[in-house]
Write a protein that holds these residues in place. Structure first.
Motif, short mmCIF file in Angstrom:
data_model
loop_
_atom_site.label_atom_id
_atom_site.label_comp_id
_atom_site.label_asym_id
_atom_site.label_seq_id
_atom_site.Cartn_x
_atom_site.Cartn_y
_atom_site.Cartn_z
N MET A 1 4.58 59.54 -39.77
CA MET A 1 5.95 59.57 -40.24
C MET A 1 6.45 58.14 -40.40
N ASP A 2 7.14 57.89 -41.47
CA ASP A 2 7.69 56.56 -41.75
C ASP A 2 9.01 56.40 -41.01
N LEU A 3 9.04 55.49 -40.05
CA LEU A 3 10.25 55.23 -39.27
C LEU A 3 10.86 53.88 -39.62
N SER A 4 10.44 53.31 -40.75
CA SER A 4 10.92 51.98 -41.12
C SER A 4 12.43 51.94 -41.37
N GLY A 5 13.04 53.06 -41.71
CA GLY A 5 14.48 53.09 -41.93
C GLY A 5 15.29 53.48 -40.70
N ALA A 6 14.60 53.62 -39.58
CA ALA A 6 15.29 54.04 -38.36
C ALA A 6 16.26 52.97 -37.88
N GLN A 7 17.43 53.42 -37.47
CA GLN A 7 18.41 52.54 -36.85
C GLN A 7 18.41 52.87 -35.36
N TRP A 8 17.76 52.02 -34.59
CA TRP A 8 17.53 52.27 -33.17
C TRP A 8 18.75 51.89 -32.35
N ARG A 9 19.05 52.73 -31.35
CA ARG A 9 20.16 52.49 -30.46
C ARG A 9 19.67 52.62 -29.03
N LYS A 10 19.96 51.61 -28.21
CA LYS A 10 19.57 51.63 -26.81
C LYS A 10 20.58 52.44 -26.01
N SER A 11 20.14 53.05 -24.96
CA SER A 11 21.01 53.84 -24.10
C SER A 11 22.19 53.03 -23.60
N SER A 12 23.35 53.66 -23.55
CA SER A 12 24.55 52.99 -23.03
C SER A 12 24.42 52.74 -21.53
N ARG A 13 23.51 53.41 -20.88
CA ARG A 13 23.27 53.21 -19.45
C ARG A 13 22.26 52.10 -19.19
N SER A 14 21.77 51.51 -20.23
CA SER A 14 20.79 50.44 -20.11
C SER A 14 21.47 49.16 -19.64
#
Length: 62
Positions: free
Chosen positions: A1-14
């Motif tokens: 699967m092509d994930l190149s357009g993914a906008q990654w978000r880190k957990s707010s609890r990080s």
């Protein structure tokens, strides 16, 4: 699967101390992708939205 357009978000609890975290991409059509923030070029898990909602609901019960 092509994930190149993914906008990654880190957990707010990080924290900012470099702890192990996950990142989630919710902007992809029909899927939710999850990856390890320490290895952004590594593998990602892919869920359908129903599976993801079920997982999140289960985790919130702990």
């Amino acid at each position: 699967m092509d994930l190149s357009g993914a906008q990654w978000r880190k957990s707010s609890r990080s924290g900012s101390n470099g702890a192990q975290c996950v990142e989630v991409a919710l902007n992809l059509a029909g899927v939710v992708a999850v990856r390890d923030s320490k290895n952004p070029g590594g593998p990602a898990l892919v869920f359908d939205p129903h599976e993801w909602r079920s997982f999140v609901a289960s985790v919130k019960t702990f």
